[in-house]
Structure formats: structure tokens, C-alpha cells
Design a protein around this motif. Structure first.
Motif, PDB file in Angstrom:
ATOM      1  N   PHE A  19       0.829  -1.203   0.000  1.00 41.37           N
ATOM      2  CA  PHE A  19       0.000   0.000   0.000  1.00 41.37           C
ATOM      3  C   PHE A  19       0.866   1.258   0.000  1.00 41.37           C
ATOM      4  CE2 PHE A  19      -3.698  -2.547   1.730  1.00 41.37           C
ATOM      5  CZ  PHE A  19      -4.466  -2.410   0.581  1.00 41.37           C
ATOM      6  N   LYS A  20       1.981   1.213   0.695  1.00 42.46           N
ATOM      7  CA  LYS A  20       2.897   2.357   0.699  1.00 42.46           C
ATOM      8  C   LYS A  20       3.406   2.633  -0.713  1.00 42.46           C
ATOM      9  CE  LYS A  20       7.197   4.130   2.644  1.00 42.46           C
ATOM     10  NZ  LYS A  20       6.716   5.408   3.109  1.00 42.46           N
ATOM     11  N   LEU A  21       3.758   1.583  -1.433  1.00 40.91           N
ATOM     12  CA  LEU A  21       4.286   1.740  -2.794  1.00 40.91           C
ATOM     13  C   LEU A  21       3.302   2.416  -3.734  1.00 40.91           C
ATOM     14  CD1 LEU A  21       6.139  -1.663  -3.301  1.00 40.91           C
ATOM     15  CD2 LEU A  21       7.163   0.606  -3.020  1.00 40.91           C
ATOM     16  N   VAL A  22       2.020   2.211  -3.506  1.00 39.48           N
ATOM     17  CA  VAL A  22       1.015   2.805  -4.397  1.00 39.48           C
ATOM     18  C   VAL A  22       0.361   4.047  -3.786  1.00 39.48           C
ATOM     19  CG1 VAL A  22       0.579   0.663  -5.663  1.00 39.48           C
ATOM     20  CG2 VAL A  22      -0.799   1.202  -3.634  1.00 39.48           C
ATOM     21  N   GLY A  23       0.913   4.507  -2.654  1.00 31.70           N
ATOM     22  CA  GLY A  23       0.441   5.762  -2.067  1.00 31.70           C
ATOM     23  C   GLY A  23      -0.886   5.677  -1.344  1.00 31.70           C
ATOM     24  N   GLU A  27      -4.625   2.919   4.232  1.00 27.96           N
ATOM     25  CA  GLU A  27      -4.658   1.458   4.291  1.00 27.96           C
ATOM     26  C   GLU A  27      -3.325   0.905   4.809  1.00 27.96           C
ATOM     27  OE1 GLU A  27      -7.397   0.848   0.399  1.00 27.96           O
ATOM     28  OE2 GLU A  27      -5.861   2.398   0.565  1.00 27.96           O
ATOM     29  N   GLU A  28      -2.241   1.541   4.408  1.00 24.11           N
ATOM     30  CA  GLU A  28      -0.926   1.135   4.913  1.00 24.11           C
ATOM     31  C   GLU A  28      -0.903   1.212   6.441  1.00 24.11           C
ATOM     32  OE1 GLU A  28       3.643   2.794   5.156  1.00 24.11           O
ATOM     33  OE2 GLU A  28       2.097   4.010   4.219  1.00 24.11           O
ATOM     34  N   ILE A  29      -1.335   2.347   6.968  1.00 24.68           N
ATOM     35  CA  ILE A  29      -1.315   2.553   8.418  1.00 24.68           C
ATOM     36  C   ILE A  29      -2.250   1.574   9.128  1.00 24.68           C
ATOM     37  CG2 ILE A  29      -1.972   4.204  10.231  1.00 24.68           C
ATOM     38  CD1 ILE A  29      -0.699   6.392   8.387  1.00 24.68           C
ATOM     39  N   GLY A  47       5.042   4.549  13.674  1.00 24.42           N
ATOM     40  CA  GLY A  47       5.217   5.933  14.122  1.00 24.42           C
ATOM     41  C   GLY A  47       5.771   6.828  13.030  1.00 24.42           C
ATOM     42  N   LEU A  48       6.769   6.340  12.311  1.00 21.64           N
ATOM     43  CA  LEU A  48       7.358   7.133  11.224  1.00 21.64           C
ATOM     44  C   LEU A  48       6.344   7.399  10.123  1.00 21.64           C
ATOM     45  CD1 LEU A  48      10.849   5.406  10.987  1.00 21.64           C
ATOM     46  CD2 LEU A  48      10.337   7.664  11.954  1.00 21.64           C
ATOM     47  N   GLU A  49       5.567   6.397   9.769  1.00 24.94           N
ATOM     48  CA  GLU A  49       4.564   6.579   8.711  1.00 24.94           C
ATOM     49  C   GLU A  49       3.469   7.548   9.140  1.00 24.94           C
ATOM     50  OE1 GLU A  49       4.893   5.699   5.591  1.00 24.94           O
ATOM     51  OE2 GLU A  49       6.809   4.789   6.123  1.00 24.94           O
ATOM     52  N   LEU A  50       3.099   7.512  10.407  1.00 23.26           N
ATOM     53  CA  LEU A  50       2.123   8.479  10.908  1.00 23.26           C
ATOM     54  C   LEU A  50       2.676   9.902  10.831  1.00 23.26           C
ATOM     55  CD1 LEU A  50       0.766   6.405  13.906  1.00 23.26           C
ATOM     56  CD2 LEU A  50      -0.623   7.277  12.005  1.00 23.26           C
TER      57      LEU A  50
END
Length: 179
Positions: A19-23, A27-29, A47-50
Motif C-alpha cells: 500500500f505504501k508503494l502505491v500511495g 490502508e498502509e497505516i 510511528g514514522l509513517e504516521l
């Protein structure tokens, strides 16, 4: 895998990466949150993604929890750096100072951490400590222009005009002022 074994933490982690790769950040979180229950070592990643998603308070909470739960994890210094930066951005200088002071303990030659520690200390009115942090940042990495600039600005704000000129302009001319 998730269709057959829905609580499979690694599958949630892998799906989060896709999900991160496609932005698809939300959903990634969501998948990272599910995975962290069984894989607490990825709380740092959550935490970093948030933080990247602009959800600073949530990200800071996750990073803080990661640091408390896994103090010897090799990712803790990076988590501290991210948490310190988030706290600086929020102007929570005491919280930033705590993170950068701990980070400098584990990475004493990290000029960026030293410089950010100086910023937090200066904002707290702890001018002498800030100056020492800025000077140490320049000492450990004389070529770091940002550290040079921070020291020069700090000296300028303290009315040490000679020191400000010496520390900032000479580096622009390529003259190393490190002691």
C-alpha cells in the motif's frame, strides 16, 4: 495469505508495504496497526509513517512507546531523531531536548543531533548549554554548513558579533575554524 489466516501479522506488514508503494497511506497505516500487535518491533515504522502522513501526535505516541518498550533496539536512535524533529516542529522544546540529549548520548558525533539539541536548548533559554551544543556540532563536523549557520546565529543573538562573523563567514571562504 490474509484470506486464509486473517490475523497473520507478517502478511499485514507486507500488505502495508505494498500500500505504501502505491500511495494508499490510510490502508498502509491500518495494516501496520494490525501487525504491530504481534510484531511490536514495527511500532517504529508505524510511528514514522504516521509522522509522514502529518499525524504528528499519533506518530509521536507510537515512537515514544517504541522507545520505552524496546530501548535496546538498534532503531531507537533513528526513532529519537524523528521524534525530536516532530517535537521541534511542534515547538515542544523540552520534549525535543530530551530526545536529542538521549540521541547525543548514543551518537556523540552526530552533528545534526547536536545542532538540534542546541536549537531546543536555545529556545528554552539555556543559552550556555546551547552554545556548547552548537560548538560541539561544528567541532565534530566542521564542514556541516547548517551547524556553522546555527552557531553563527546563536552567537549573533547573544551579541557576540565577532564570534558570529568568525564562525559563519570564514566557513564560506573555506577556512576551517574548528579548534
Amino acid at each position: 495469505v490474509l484470506e486464509r489466516w486473517p490475523p497473520h501479522a507478517r502478511a499485514h506488514r507486507n500488505l502495508a508495504a505494498e500500500f505504501k508503494l502505491v500511495g494508499r497511506t490510510d490502508e498502509e497505516i491500518a495494516h501496520l496497526r494490525t501487525a504491530v500487535t504481534d510484531l511490536p518491533e514495527i511500532r517504529n515504522l508505524l510511528g514514522l509513517e504516521l509522522l509522514v502522513a502529518g499525524r504528528t501526535d499519533e506518530g509521536a505516541r507510537e515512537l515514544g512507546r517504541f522507545i520505552l518498550e524496546r530501548p535496546s533496539d538498534p532503531s531507537v536512535p533513528d526513532a529519537r531523531a524523528a521524534l525530536g524533529a516532530a517535537r521541534l516542529a511542534q515547538r515542544d522544546y523540552e520534549a525535543a531536548r530530551v530526545q536529542y540529549a538521549e540521541l547525543v548520548t548514543s551518537r556523540p558525533t552526530d552533528s545534526n543531533a547536536l545542532s538540534n539539541l542546541g536549537i531546543a536548548l536555545a529556545a528554552l533559554g539555556r543559552r550556555d548549554e546551547a552554545r556548547r551544543a552548537f560548538e560541539r556540532a561544528v567541532d565534530v563536523d566542521p564542514g556541516n554548513g547548517l551547524s556553522q549557520r546555527n552557531l553563527a546565529l546563536h552567537l549573533f543573538e547573544q551579541n557576540d558579533f565577532e564570534g558570529a562573523v568568525r564562525s559563519d563567514l570564514l566557513i564560506l571562504w573555506g577556512i576551517n575554524t574548528a579548534k
